[in-house]
Design a protein around this motif. Structure first.
Motif, mmCIF file in Angstrom:
data_model
loop_
_atom_site.group_PDB
_atom_site.id
_atom_site.type_symbol
_atom_site.label_atom_id
_atom_site.label_comp_id
_atom_site.label_asym_id
_atom_site.label_seq_id
_atom_site.Cartn_x
_atom_site.Cartn_y
_atom_site.Cartn_z
ATOM 1 N N PRO A 10 97.631 45.833 35.993
ATOM 2 C CA PRO A 10 97.879 45.997 34.546
ATOM 3 C C PRO A 10 97.702 44.762 33.885
ATOM 4 O O PRO A 10 98.154 43.664 34.401
ATOM 5 N N GLY A 11 97.292 44.668 32.639
ATOM 6 C CA GLY A 11 96.946 43.760 31.763
ATOM 7 C C GLY A 11 95.725 42.683 32.099
ATOM 8 O O GLY A 11 95.629 41.673 31.727
ATOM 9 N N VAL A 12 95.012 43.097 33.167
ATOM 10 C CA VAL A 12 93.675 42.485 33.440
ATOM 11 C C VAL A 12 92.708 43.128 33.039
ATOM 12 O O VAL A 12 92.423 44.181 32.864
ATOM 13 N N SER A 13 91.590 42.130 32.349
ATOM 14 C CA SER A 13 90.507 42.509 31.839
ATOM 15 C C SER A 13 89.428 42.604 32.935
ATOM 16 O O SER A 13 89.275 41.794 33.577
ATOM 17 N N VAL A 14 88.456 43.591 32.850
ATOM 18 C CA VAL A 14 87.324 43.694 33.842
ATOM 19 C C VAL A 14 86.612 42.437 33.675
ATOM 20 O O VAL A 14 85.886 41.685 34.613
ATOM 21 N N ARG A 36 81.882 47.124 36.496
ATOM 22 C CA ARG A 36 82.101 48.587 35.880
ATOM 23 C C ARG A 36 81.247 49.465 36.688
ATOM 24 O O ARG A 36 81.973 50.704 36.830
ATOM 25 N N ARG A 37 79.815 49.253 36.976
ATOM 26 C CA ARG A 37 79.183 50.111 37.894
ATOM 27 C C ARG A 37 79.726 50.516 39.135
ATOM 28 O O ARG A 37 79.857 51.368 39.754
ATOM 29 N N PRO A 77 87.599 52.918 34.589
ATOM 30 C CA PRO A 77 87.809 51.464 34.003
ATOM 31 C C PRO A 77 89.095 51.491 33.230
ATOM 32 O O PRO A 77 89.700 52.174 32.707
ATOM 33 N N PRO A 78 89.966 50.329 32.841
ATOM 34 C CA PRO A 78 90.892 49.766 32.182
ATOM 35 C C PRO A 78 90.880 50.578 30.692
ATOM 36 O O PRO A 78 91.924 50.934 30.285
#
Length: 121
Positions: free
Chosen positions: A28-32, A47-48, A57-58
């Motif tokens: 939680p709270g982490v960006s890809v 993402r792939r 994805p988030p």
């Protein structure tokens, strides 16, 4: 003279590395994109990897959370404001042995300027 053109080589990553990157992305709270940059990867690649393994994805998870949170009716919350304090011009002027501490209402700034010009003349 020989010109050598370096060839780009395709990087390969182990499945364990991919799984560790994906597990970092679903926190939680982490960006890809942030996880990808930290590991020297492109966010589209990460993402792939997530899509290939069936991990949402988030952004998809966030939209579900927003849908649940917006279902609650909004209510009015009164806010108590402190009374407004009228702005004041504060001056400390010294001319020779005379020192003047002055507080003047900001609405009468023109009169304060006229008094100050007269006093300093």
């Amino acid at each position: 003279m020989d010109v050598v053109i370096p060839r780009r080589t395709r990087r390969t990553h182990s499945e364990a590395f991919k799984q560790s990157v994906i597990s970092a992305c679903i926190e939680p709270g982490v960006s890809v994109a942030g996880v990808a940059l930290a590991n020297g990867l492109n966010a589209k690649q990460v993402r792939r990897w997530m899509r290939e393994r069936g991990v949402k994805p988030p952004s998809c998870r966030r939209s579900e959370a927003v849908a649940v949170s917006t279902a609650a009716p909004a209510s009015f919350v009164p806010v108590m404001l402190s009374p407004a304090v009228a702005p004041v011009i504060r001056l400390e002027v010294q001319r020779g042995a005379a020192r003047v501490n002055l507080e003047w209402p900001a609405e009468a700034a023109g009169a304060c300027g006229a008094w100050l010009r007269e006093w300093l003349a």
